[in-house]
Design a protein around this motif. Structure first.
Motif, PDB file in Angstrom:
ATOM      1  N   GLY A   1       0.815  -1.213   0.000  1.00 53.59           N
ATOM      2  CA  GLY A   1       0.000   0.000   0.000  1.00 53.59           C
ATOM      3  C   GLY A   1       0.847   1.261   0.000  1.00 53.59           C
ATOM      4  N   SER A   2       1.934   1.263   0.777  1.00 57.65           N
ATOM      5  CA  SER A   2       2.826   2.427   0.817  1.00 57.65           C
ATOM      6  C   SER A   2       3.487   2.656  -0.536  1.00 57.65           C
ATOM      7  N   ALA A   3       3.945   1.562  -1.147  1.00 57.61           N
ATOM      8  CA  ALA A   3       4.588   1.686  -2.462  1.00 57.61           C
ATOM      9  C   ALA A   3       3.608   2.208  -3.505  1.00 57.61           C
ATOM     10  N   VAL A   4       2.376   1.712  -3.463  1.00 58.14           N
ATOM     11  CA  VAL A   4       1.358   2.165  -4.420  1.00 58.14           C
ATOM     12  C   VAL A   4       1.052   3.648  -4.211  1.00 58.14           C
ATOM     13  N   ALA A   5       0.885   4.059  -2.957  1.00 56.84           N
ATOM     14  CA  ALA A   5       0.570   5.460  -2.669  1.00 56.84           C
ATOM     15  C   ALA A   5       1.694   6.389  -3.112  1.00 56.84           C
ATOM     16  N   LEU A   6       2.934   6.006  -2.845  1.00 59.09           N
ATOM     17  CA  LEU A   6       4.065   6.839  -3.249  1.00 59.09           C
ATOM     18  C   LEU A   6       4.214   6.882  -4.765  1.00 59.09           C
ATOM     19  N   ALA A   7       3.908   5.764  -5.432  1.00 54.10           N
ATOM     20  CA  ALA A   7       3.937   5.765  -6.899  1.00 54.10           C
ATOM     21  C   ALA A   7       2.893   6.729  -7.453  1.00 54.10           C
ATOM     22  N   GLY A   8       1.726   6.752  -6.818  1.00 53.01           N
ATOM     23  CA  GLY A   8       0.699   7.698  -7.240  1.00 53.01           C
ATOM     24  C   GLY A   8       1.143   9.140  -7.042  1.00 53.01           C
ATOM     25  N   ALA A   9       1.804   9.413  -5.904  1.00 54.30           N
ATOM     26  CA  ALA A   9       2.310  10.767  -5.657  1.00 54.30           C
ATOM     27  C   ALA A   9       3.351  11.154  -6.699  1.00 54.30           C
ATOM     28  N   ALA A  10       4.176  10.194  -7.111  1.00 59.00           N
ATOM     29  CA  ALA A  10       5.173  10.474  -8.143  1.00 59.00           C
ATOM     30  C   ALA A  10       4.505  10.821  -9.462  1.00 59.00           C
ATOM     31  N   LEU A  11       3.415  10.107  -9.788  1.00 58.22           N
ATOM     32  CA  LEU A  11       2.676  10.420 -11.019  1.00 58.22           C
ATOM     33  C   LEU A  11       2.111  11.837 -10.980  1.00 58.22           C
ATOM     34  N   VAL A  12       1.552  12.198  -9.823  1.00 62.15           N
ATOM     35  CA  VAL A  12       0.996  13.552  -9.685  1.00 62.15           C
ATOM     36  C   VAL A  12       2.097  14.590  -9.869  1.00 62.15           C
ATOM     37  N   SER A  13       3.253  14.354  -9.253  1.00 69.84           N
ATOM     38  CA  SER A  13       4.349  15.319  -9.326  1.00 69.84           C
ATOM     39  C   SER A  13       4.931  15.428 -10.728  1.00 69.84           C
ATOM     40  N   LEU A  14       4.924  14.313 -11.474  1.00 66.24           N
ATOM     41  CA  LEU A  14       5.522  14.297 -12.804  1.00 66.24           C
ATOM     42  C   LEU A  14       4.555  14.736 -13.904  1.00 66.24           C
ATOM     43  N   ALA A  15       3.279  14.936 -13.538  1.00 63.33           N
ATOM     44  CA  ALA A  15       2.301  15.352 -14.540  1.00 63.33           C
ATOM     45  C   ALA A  15       2.685  16.708 -15.117  1.00 63.33           C
ATOM     46  N   GLY A  16       2.386  16.904 -16.375  1.00 63.14           N
ATOM     47  CA  GLY A  16       2.788  18.154 -17.032  1.00 63.14           C
ATOM     48  C   GLY A  16       1.753  19.243 -16.918  1.00 63.14           C
ATOM     49  N   GLY A  17       0.754  19.083 -16.038  1.00 63.05           N
ATOM     50  CA  GLY A  17      -0.313  20.069 -15.941  1.00 63.05           C
ATOM     51  C   GLY A  17       0.076  21.252 -15.084  1.00 63.05           C
ATOM     52  N   ALA A  18      -0.905  21.752 -14.311  1.00 67.20           N
ATOM     53  CA  ALA A  18      -0.673  22.960 -13.528  1.00 67.20           C
ATOM     54  C   ALA A  18       0.398  22.750 -12.477  1.00 67.20           C
ATOM     55  N   GLY A  19       0.509  21.513 -11.971  1.00 74.57           N
ATOM     56  CA  GLY A  19       1.501  21.270 -10.934  1.00 74.57           C
ATOM     57  C   GLY A  19       2.876  21.068 -11.525  1.00 74.57           C
ATOM     58  N   GLY A  20       3.022  20.066 -12.401  1.00 75.42           N
ATOM     59  CA  GLY A  20       4.313  19.767 -12.974  1.00 75.42           C
ATOM     60  C   GLY A  20       5.277  19.249 -11.927  1.00 75.42           C
ATOM     61  N   PHE A  21       6.473  18.824 -12.382  1.00 70.58           N
ATOM     62  CA  PHE A  21       7.488  18.378 -11.436  1.00 70.58           C
ATOM     63  C   PHE A  21       8.352  19.581 -11.103  1.00 70.58           C
ATOM     64  N   THR A  22       8.085  20.219 -10.011  1.00 70.57           N
ATOM     65  CA  THR A  22       8.795  21.420  -9.609  1.00 70.57           C
ATOM     66  C   THR A  22       9.208  21.296  -8.156  1.00 70.57           C
ATOM     67  N   VAL A  23      10.034  22.238  -7.726  1.00 68.63           N
ATOM     68  CA  VAL A  23      10.412  22.291  -6.313  1.00 68.63           C
ATOM     69  C   VAL A  23       9.166  22.469  -5.451  1.00 68.63           C
ATOM     70  N   SER A  24       8.191  23.206  -5.954  1.00 68.49           N
ATOM     71  CA  SER A  24       6.959  23.433  -5.193  1.00 68.49           C
ATOM     72  C   SER A  24       6.209  22.135  -4.925  1.00 68.49           C
ATOM     73  N   ALA A  25       6.207  21.215  -5.910  1.00 72.24           N
ATOM     74  CA  ALA A  25       5.563  19.926  -5.692  1.00 72.24           C
ATOM     75  C   ALA A  25       6.269  19.151  -4.586  1.00 72.24           C
ATOM     76  N   LEU A  26       7.593  19.245  -4.555  1.00 72.08           N
ATOM     77  CA  LEU A  26       8.355  18.585  -3.483  1.00 72.08           C
ATOM     78  C   LEU A  26       8.071  19.229  -2.134  1.00 72.08           C
ATOM     79  N   ILE A  27       7.832  20.530  -2.117  1.00 71.24           N
ATOM     80  CA  ILE A  27       7.509  21.222  -0.861  1.00 71.24           C
ATOM     81  C   ILE A  27       6.161  20.735  -0.330  1.00 71.24           C
ATOM     82  N   VAL A  28       5.194  20.543  -1.227  1.00 71.70           N
ATOM     83  CA  VAL A  28       3.897  20.006  -0.795  1.00 71.70           C
ATOM     84  C   VAL A  28       4.073  18.594  -0.250  1.00 71.70           C
ATOM     85  N   LEU A  29       4.912  17.788  -0.898  1.00 70.63           N
ATOM     86  CA  LEU A  29       5.198  16.451  -0.376  1.00 70.63           C
ATOM     87  C   LEU A  29       5.868  16.533   0.995  1.00 70.63           C
TER      88      LEU A  29
END
Length: 316
Positions: free
Chosen positions: A128-156
């Motif tokens: 479950g932990s691995a799945v949840a973290l994989a999902g968070a990685a997908l969200v962070s790597l998405a090219g939309g409004a969030g994107g993979f930025t330092v700000s996404a890491l700050i939210v994490l």
């Protein structure tokens, strides 16, 4: 045949979900006019004052002196650090995206519990932990409004400190109710937020009315009222229903952000959010089957209240 009217605690649970979900877009509004420091300080202090006024009516007891160090840890992580990091991250991360990233906080609390409290790390929890973290990685790597930025890491990082808060509340919840722990943590968080006062004073003098209204809303409703009605609901509903309701916070946040701010999430963000929630569901299914706090319904309800209290929310 007359339709059955939902009970007040069901309405309270639904209200909590909506309030905590609405915190994410409200933060975006407040940041624009107040900045990170001022919004963090005002929200924490307003919530702390409101909970202090409610404390006598809710029969909140004074904490024991020996519990003050753990309460301080809850305050500095789940309130002060969480609010500052989440607000900082939302400067560039969309509100709905932030809610998806914050959803992985239980992963970190579970891992900390296994390291420091001797809780068993089962295969289900690991998966479950691995799945949840994989999902968070997908969200962070998405090219939309969030994107993979330092700000996404700050939210994490905000999700990490919220996980620390969840972990730190566990020993306290054996002696206090969820509402008491939330009130103690909020008061401690207000003390740790005092260094933000000078920046708050300057920003508040020049802030637009909408930003100030957002800070008041965040402090009184998602943070203060959200804690009160959540504690009321979880004390009267089955643990499974209370926990399942928390899974609704990210999708409701996405909907509110779309209506309020016009934010449209990237499809990959939605996929990643769904994967993260699925991982957290796996973790919580295992935790419900074997609660470390014993079979008492009151203890189980209080544990859930304390763990959800900084989600938006401690701390929401």
């Amino acid at each position: 045949m007359s339709s059955r009217i939902p009970s007040p605690h069901v309405f309270a649970l639904a209200g909590t979900v909506v309030l905590w979900a609405s915190a994410f877009p409200a933060i975006r509004v407040g940041i624009d006019g107040l900045g990170v420091a001022a919004l963090s300080f005002l929200r924490i202090v307003i919530a702390a004052l409101a909970l202090t006024l409610v404390a006598p009516l809710a029969k909140v007891r004074l904490p024991r002196r020996r519990d003050l160090p753990m309460i301080a840890l809850c305050g500095v992580t789940g309130v002060t650090a969480y609010q500052a990091l989440l607000n900082w991250g939302e400067v560039r991360v969309a509100a709905g995206t932030a809610s998806l990233l914050i959803a992985v906080a239980p992963v970190f609390s579970v891992l900390l519990g296994s390291l420091f409290l001797g809780e068993r790390l089962s295969r289900t929890i690991v998966v479950g932990s691995a799945v949840a973290l994989a999902g968070a990685a997908l969200v962070s790597l998405a090219g939309g409004a969030g994107g993979f930025t330092v700000s996404a890491l700050i939210v994490l990082a905000a999700a990490v400190v919220q996980g620390v808060y969840h972990f730190a509340t566990k020993p306290l919840l054996r002696r206090y109710t969820g509402l008491e722990v939330a009130a103690y943590a909020m008061a401690a968080g207000a003390v740790f937020a005092l260094p933000l006062l000078p920046a708050t004073w300057h920003a508040a003098l020049h802030a637009p009315a909408g930003a100030l209204a957002s800070a008041v809303y965040l402090g009184l409703l998602p943070s203060a009222l959200g804690f009160v009605i959540w504690a009321y609901a979880v004390a009267r509903l089955p643990l499974a229903a209370s926990t399942a309701a928390l899974y609704l916070v990210p999708p409701v946040a996405l909907l509110v952000s779309f209506v309020w701010l016009g934010e449209v999430p990237h499809p990959v963000e939605l996929l990643g959010g769904a994967v993260s929630v699925a991982g957290v569901v796996l973790i919580n299914r295992r935790k419900r089957s074997r609660s470390p706090l014993g079979p008492s319904a009151e203890n189980v309800s209080d544990a859930t209240a304390g763990q959800a209290a900084t989600r938006p929310a401690p701390a929401r």
